[in-house]
Scaffold this motif. Structure first.
Motif, PDB file in Angstrom:
ATOM      1  N   THR A 170     -11.616  -2.554   5.142  1.00  0.00           N
ATOM      2  CA  THR A 170     -10.508  -2.161   6.243  1.00  0.00           C
ATOM      3  C   THR A 170     -11.289  -2.392   7.488  1.00  0.00           C
ATOM      4  OG1 THR A 170      -9.330  -0.957   4.560  1.00  0.00           O
ATOM      5  CG2 THR A 170      -8.702  -0.805   7.074  1.00  0.00           C
ATOM      6  N   ARG A 192      -8.838   5.907  10.729  1.00  0.00           N
ATOM      7  CA  ARG A 192      -8.917   6.185   9.418  1.00  0.00           C
ATOM      8  C   ARG A 192      -9.303   7.745   9.348  1.00  0.00           C
ATOM      9  NH1 ARG A 192     -11.259   3.059   4.233  1.00  0.00           N
ATOM     10  NH2 ARG A 192      -9.138   2.463   4.525  1.00  0.00           N
ATOM     11  N   HIS A 209      -1.169   3.644   4.404  1.00  0.00           N
ATOM     12  CA  HIS A 209      -2.265   2.698   4.447  1.00  0.00           C
ATOM     13  C   HIS A 209      -1.280   1.613   4.991  1.00  0.00           C
ATOM     14  CE1 HIS A 209      -5.654   0.608   4.865  1.00  0.00           C
ATOM     15  NE2 HIS A 209      -6.342   0.535   3.786  1.00  0.00           N
ATOM     16  N   GLN A 212      -2.722  -2.211   4.477  1.00  0.00           N
ATOM     17  CA  GLN A 212      -3.212  -2.700   3.110  1.00  0.00           C
ATOM     18  C   GLN A 212      -1.960  -3.280   2.375  1.00  0.00           C
ATOM     19  OE1 GLN A 212      -6.372  -2.500   1.637  1.00  0.00           O
ATOM     20  NE2 GLN A 212      -5.329  -3.624  -0.091  1.00  0.00           N
ATOM     21  N   ARG A 226      -2.919   6.612  -0.721  1.00  0.00           N
ATOM     22  CA  ARG A 226      -2.040   6.154   0.240  1.00  0.00           C
ATOM     23  C   ARG A 226      -1.599   4.672   0.337  1.00  0.00           C
ATOM     24  NH1 ARG A 226      -7.372   7.851   3.599  1.00  0.00           N
ATOM     25  NH2 ARG A 226      -8.917   6.206   3.345  1.00  0.00           N
ATOM     26  N   VAL A 227      -2.497   3.893  -0.405  1.00  0.00           N
ATOM     27  CA  VAL A 227      -2.062   2.564  -0.844  1.00  0.00           C
ATOM     28  C   VAL A 227      -1.007   2.424  -1.553  1.00  0.00           C
ATOM     29  CG1 VAL A 227      -2.936   0.584  -2.007  1.00  0.00           C
ATOM     30  CG2 VAL A 227      -4.595   1.925  -0.440  1.00  0.00           C
ATOM     31  N   ARG A 242      -8.010   2.952  -7.345  1.00  0.00           N
ATOM     32  CA  ARG A 242      -9.119   3.670  -7.624  1.00  0.00           C
ATOM     33  C   ARG A 242      -8.956   5.147  -7.925  1.00  0.00           C
ATOM     34  NH1 ARG A 242     -12.776   6.625  -4.342  1.00  0.00           N
ATOM     35  NH2 ARG A 242     -11.621   6.393  -2.630  1.00  0.00           N
ATOM     36  N   GLN A 295      -9.275   8.562  -7.101  1.00  0.00           N
ATOM     37  CA  GLN A 295      -9.661   9.273  -5.821  1.00  0.00           C
ATOM     38  C   GLN A 295     -10.641  10.464  -6.077  1.00  0.00           C
ATOM     39  OE1 GLN A 295      -7.839   7.813  -2.304  1.00  0.00           O
ATOM     40  NE2 GLN A 295      -8.191   5.835  -3.540  1.00  0.00           N
ATOM     41  N   PRO A 300      -6.944  -2.589  -4.346  1.00  0.00           N
ATOM     42  CA  PRO A 300      -7.376  -2.733  -3.067  1.00  0.00           C
ATOM     43  C   PRO A 300      -8.800  -2.580  -2.888  1.00  0.00           C
ATOM     44  CG  PRO A 300      -6.304  -0.335  -3.646  1.00  0.00           C
ATOM     45  CD  PRO A 300      -6.182  -1.406  -4.850  1.00  0.00           C
ATOM     46  N   GLY A 301      -9.548  -2.148  -3.716  1.00  0.00           N
ATOM     47  CA  GLY A 301     -11.051  -1.810  -3.699  1.00  0.00           C
ATOM     48  C   GLY A 301     -11.189  -0.586  -3.033  1.00  0.00           C
ATOM     49  N   PRO A 302     -12.418   0.003  -3.004  1.00  0.00           N
ATOM     50  CA  PRO A 302     -13.559  -0.372  -4.112  1.00  0.00           C
ATOM     51  C   PRO A 302     -13.016   0.088  -5.403  1.00  0.00           C
ATOM     52  CG  PRO A 302     -14.124   1.834  -2.807  1.00  0.00           C
ATOM     53  CD  PRO A 302     -12.589   1.296  -2.369  1.00  0.00           C
TER      54      PRO A 302
HETATM   55  C1  NCD Z   1      -8.576   1.892   0.045  1.00  0.00           C
HETATM   56  C2  NCD Z   1      -8.198   3.593   1.011  1.00  0.00           C
HETATM   57  O1  NCD Z   1      -9.295   3.514   1.665  1.00  0.00           O
HETATM   58  O2  NCD Z   1      -7.165   3.996   1.071  1.00  0.00           O
HETATM   59  N1  NCD Z   1      -9.376   1.120   0.140  1.00  0.00           N
HETATM   60  C3  NCD Z   1      -9.190   0.276   1.256  1.00  0.00           C
HETATM   61  O3  NCD Z   1      -8.700   0.508   2.226  1.00  0.00           O
HETATM   62  N2  NCD Z   1      -8.960  -1.191   0.825  1.00  0.00           N
HETATM   63  C4  NCD Z   1      -8.181   2.530  -1.369  1.00  0.00           C
HETATM   64  C5  NCD Z   1      -9.394   3.572  -1.923  1.00  0.00           C
HETATM   65  O4  NCD Z   1     -10.244   3.927  -1.216  1.00  0.00           O
HETATM   66  O5  NCD Z   1      -9.400   3.659  -3.001  1.00  0.00           O
END
Ligand code: NCD
Length: 302
Positions: free
Chosen positions: A58, A107, A135, A138, A168-169, A221, A223, A261-263
């Motif tokens: 991001t 962020r 987010h 994203q 949040r994604v 991911r 979290q 969305p990664g990581p």
């Molecule tokens: C996400 C985030 O930070 O919410 N990553 C991102 O922005 N690509 C997802 C995550 O951290 O798992």
């Protein structure tokens, strides 16, 4: 169509704005991935990335998006700034504002932080992830990736897997696809799903049933940094029950696309072979990120 003044939540968007943003991003896609070409939309403007949480995709893509549009870009992280001396969020934001930043990309680990900052500053704020809340960019880049592959953004079945509760994604994606008229399924262990889903989603606990005939499978991911004890018994058990692999994806439509969305935690949320396989669009999501963020910046200032 309403004009974009800030982007804190998907709730600020409507369908025509989403389509306009994605169309603009489509036009920017080549430039976004071709460093030699720049546009002058943000010439003389300053973009500040204020990231209180770690980020690779991001933060870098906002920086590249700003630079491709000729903005001056500054990156601030807590460890190298007065945040480490105890400066409050509001004071930090007002300090940056006093240097005439035009756009503040924020962020933060607290839900609502981006909105709080927007109330303190003149600069336009973009929420790049606030706690468990949202987010929005994203979700937009995910929608861009889906539209590119499926040639439509409506009538699709999208299965979101894993740690929905802390994501949040997931929240931004659910809101966006509810708005666009897609069917959203969520699946994961009970302890990682919201107890009352506030949106229009179908909730599953069995992965294969949730994935059956899906057009899009989105893994998330785990979290760990946002979890209390008791959310997850063990990663091994999680990956056995909810990890996406070939046999799980075989339940989806033959042209299913896999997103994350990664990581990624390979071997936990997705198997390595699937992550690197032909159905995976994880790196396409990353490439879309620059173009979509360019489009958001463009709409904020044009
Ligand atoms: C996400 C985030 O930070 O919410 N990553 C991102 O922005 N690509 C997802 C995550 O951290 O798992």
């Amino acid at each position: 169509m309403t004009k974009l003044q800030k982007l804190l939540s998907v709730a600020e968007l409507d369908q025509s704005m989403v389509n306009a943003l994605l169309d603009t991003a489509e036009g920017f896609y080549k430039i976004a991935n071709e460093p030699s070409t720049k546009l002058s939309t943000l010439k003389g403007k300053t973009l500040v990335n204020l990231f209180y949480e770690s980020s690779t995709r991001t933060r870098t893509s906002f920086e590249l998006a700003g630079k491709r549009l000729s903005a001056d870009v500054v990156n601030i992280t807590p460890s190298g700034s007065s945040v480490s001396k105890g400066e409050s969020l509001a004071d930090t934001a007002m300090t940056i504002d006093a240097m005439n930043a035009d756009v503040l990309v924020v962020r933060h680990g607290s839900s609502g932080a981006a909105e709080y900052i927007q109330k303190q500053v003149r600069a336009r704020v973009i929420n790049a992830g606030d706690g468990l809340h949202e987010h929005p960019t994203q979700a937009l880049l995910d929608a861009f990736t889906i539209r590119k592959q499926k040639k439509t953004l409506t009538g699709l079945t999208i299965t979101i897997c894993g740690d929905i509760l802390h994501s949040r994604v997931a929240r931004s994606n659910i809101m966006l696809h509810n708005m666009l008229g897609n069917r959203v399924r969520i699946v994961g262990p009970k302890t990682l799903l919201p107890s009352e889903a506030p949106y229009d989603v179908e909730t599953y606990f069995d992965l294969k049933t949730a994935v059956k005939d899906a057009d899009v499978v989105m893994a998330l991911r785990i979290q760990s940094e946002r979890m209390g004890t008791g959310n997850l018994a063990s990663l091994r058990e999680y990956s056995k029950t909810y990890g996406i692999n070939e046999s799980v994806l075989a339940w989806a439509k033959p042209d299913v696309i896999l997103m994350h969305p990664g990581p990624m935690n390979r071997g936990v949320e997705v198997s390595s072979s699937i992550a690197d396989g032909p159905q995976s669009h994880v790196l396409n999501q990353v490439s879309a990120g620059v173009a979509v963020r360019m489009a958001v910046l463009h709409h904020l200032f044009s």
